[in-house]
Design a protein around this motif. Structure first.
Motif, mmCIF file in Angstrom:
data_model
loop_
_atom_site.group_PDB
_atom_site.id
_atom_site.type_symbol
_atom_site.label_atom_id
_atom_site.label_comp_id
_atom_site.label_asym_id
_atom_site.label_seq_id
_atom_site.Cartn_x
_atom_site.Cartn_y
_atom_site.Cartn_z
ATOM 1 N N ALA A 79 26.414 33.765 38.827
ATOM 2 C CA ALA A 79 27.242 33.523 40.006
ATOM 3 C C ALA A 79 28.698 33.328 39.614
ATOM 4 N N LYS A 80 28.928 32.673 38.483
ATOM 5 C CA LYS A 80 30.295 32.410 38.027
ATOM 6 C C LYS A 80 30.868 33.608 37.272
ATOM 7 N N ASP A 81 30.178 34.065 36.231
ATOM 8 C CA ASP A 81 30.726 35.087 35.339
ATOM 9 C C ASP A 81 30.560 36.504 35.866
ATOM 10 N N GLY A 82 29.568 36.737 36.684
ATOM 11 C CA GLY A 82 29.330 38.094 37.161
ATOM 12 C C GLY A 82 30.286 38.525 38.249
ATOM 13 N N ASP A 83 31.037 37.583 38.789
ATOM 14 C CA ASP A 83 31.902 37.875 39.927
ATOM 15 C C ASP A 83 33.382 37.691 39.592
ATOM 16 N N HIS A 84 33.715 37.448 38.332
ATOM 17 C CA HIS A 84 35.101 37.095 38.009
ATOM 18 C C HIS A 84 36.094 38.239 38.195
ATOM 19 N N ALA A 85 35.660 39.482 38.113
ATOM 20 C CA ALA A 85 36.591 40.609 38.232
ATOM 21 C C ALA A 85 36.515 41.288 39.607
ATOM 22 N N ARG A 86 35.770 40.697 40.533
ATOM 23 C CA ARG A 86 35.576 41.343 41.838
ATOM 24 C C ARG A 86 36.892 41.548 42.573
ATOM 25 N N THR A 87 37.700 40.528 42.672
ATOM 26 C CA THR A 87 38.951 40.619 43.415
ATOM 27 C C THR A 87 39.892 41.630 42.787
ATOM 28 N N GLN A 88 40.042 41.566 41.462
ATOM 29 C CA GLN A 88 40.945 42.489 40.784
ATOM 30 C C GLN A 88 40.469 43.937 40.901
ATOM 31 N N GLN B 170 24.264 44.991 43.093
ATOM 32 C CA GLN B 170 23.307 44.697 42.018
ATOM 33 C C GLN B 170 23.401 43.246 41.572
ATOM 34 N N LEU B 171 24.593 42.692 41.581
ATOM 35 C CA LEU B 171 24.758 41.277 41.226
ATOM 36 C C LEU B 171 24.030 40.395 42.244
ATOM 37 N N ALA C 288 42.536 46.897 42.649
ATOM 38 C CA ALA C 288 42.849 48.117 41.895
ATOM 39 C C ALA C 288 42.368 49.354 42.637
ATOM 40 N N ALA C 289 41.176 49.287 43.193
ATOM 41 C CA ALA C 289 40.638 50.421 43.943
ATOM 42 C C ALA C 289 41.510 50.718 45.157
ATOM 43 N N THR C 290 41.917 49.679 45.875
ATOM 44 C CA THR C 290 42.769 49.863 47.058
ATOM 45 C C THR C 290 44.118 50.455 46.658
ATOM 46 N N GLY C 291 44.709 49.932 45.593
ATOM 47 C CA GLY C 291 46.004 50.442 45.119
ATOM 48 C C GLY C 291 45.924 51.891 44.665
ATOM 49 N N LEU C 292 44.871 52.236 43.936
ATOM 50 C CA LEU C 292 44.714 53.621 43.470
ATOM 51 C C LEU C 292 44.518 54.570 44.649
ATOM 52 N N LYS C 293 43.703 54.155 45.612
ATOM 53 C CA LYS C 293 43.481 55.007 46.803
ATOM 54 C C LYS C 293 44.778 55.173 47.600
ATOM 55 N N ALA D 56 38.617 55.843 44.823
ATOM 56 C CA ALA D 56 37.333 55.869 45.529
ATOM 57 C C ALA D 56 36.183 55.574 44.566
ATOM 58 N N ALA D 57 36.293 56.128 43.352
ATOM 59 C CA ALA D 57 35.242 55.876 42.353
ATOM 60 C C ALA D 57 35.211 54.405 41.963
ATOM 61 N N MET D 58 36.396 53.810 41.811
ATOM 62 C CA MET D 58 36.440 52.388 41.453
ATOM 63 C C MET D 58 35.876 51.534 42.589
ATOM 64 N N ALA D 59 36.147 51.922 43.832
ATOM 65 C CA ALA D 59 35.590 51.183 44.976
ATOM 66 C C ALA D 59 34.068 51.290 44.978
ATOM 67 N N GLU D 60 33.535 52.453 44.642
ATOM 68 C CA GLU D 60 32.079 52.610 44.589
ATOM 69 C C GLU D 60 31.481 51.785 43.457
ATOM 70 N N VAL D 61 32.153 51.746 42.302
ATOM 71 C CA VAL D 61 31.682 50.902 41.196
ATOM 72 C C VAL D 61 31.678 49.441 41.635
ATOM 73 N N HIS D 62 32.750 49.027 42.331
ATOM 74 C CA HIS D 62 32.848 47.651 42.822
ATOM 75 C C HIS D 62 31.687 47.323 43.759
ATOM 76 N N ASP D 63 31.429 48.227 44.719
ATOM 77 C CA ASP D 63 30.361 47.985 45.694
ATOM 78 C C ASP D 63 28.987 47.967 45.031
#
Length: 138
Positions: free
Chosen positions: A57-66, A95-96, A70-75, A83-90
């Motif tokens: 819960a703590k470590d698996g979610d630390h990069a979610r916001t960034q 899975q988490l 990044a996905a929004t900025g790249l798009k 779009a690929a980064m957004a799909e990886v994020h989702d």
């Protein structure tokens, strides 16, 4: 040779198959051993699942916001990797959540199992003690 002929030869060459339901084989995995539950092992596994849940819960979610930023900025700047980064994020988030749910389920179930077995053991001991008392009273 036709299929039917080949099938008949294969059936004739095979060993006879049978089922026996009237006994259990002796030895490891067979016999009439009682089901036993090691409360310490159940507790250790449940505790490990609880600790894993907390760390995930703590470590698996630390990069979610960034990652989302990044996905929004790249798009927004026309990069197809956004779009690929957004799909990886989702996918990572999904899975988490699944893994967190599984860890919580394991921990809760083993806690319940340990408590349930302890209650059943106490009930059985009480029933046996009562039956001994009734034996002496008759």
């Amino acid at each position: 040779m036709s299929f039917d002929q080949e099938w008949a030869m294969a059936r004739g060459a095979s060993a006879p198959v049978g089922t026996r339901l009237n006994q259990v084989t002796a030895g490891p995995g067979g016999g009439n051993a009682d089901l036993s539950v090691d409360q310490d092992r159940l507790g250790a596994i449940g505790s490990a699942a609880y600790v894993l849940h907390g760390r995930l819960a703590k470590d698996g979610d630390h990069a979610r916001t960034q990652t989302a930023e990044a996905a929004t900025g790249l798009k927004a700047n026309g990069f197809r990797t956004g779009a690929a980064m957004a799909e990886v994020h989702d996918t990572w988030s999904s899975q988490l959540r699944t893994l967190l749910d599984a860890c919580a389920n394991i921990s809760n179930h083993l806690d319940y199992s340990a408590a349930s077995h302890a209650r059943e053991e106490a009930d059985i001991k009480a029933a046996l003690a009562t039956s001994k008392i009734n034996e002496y009273l008759k």
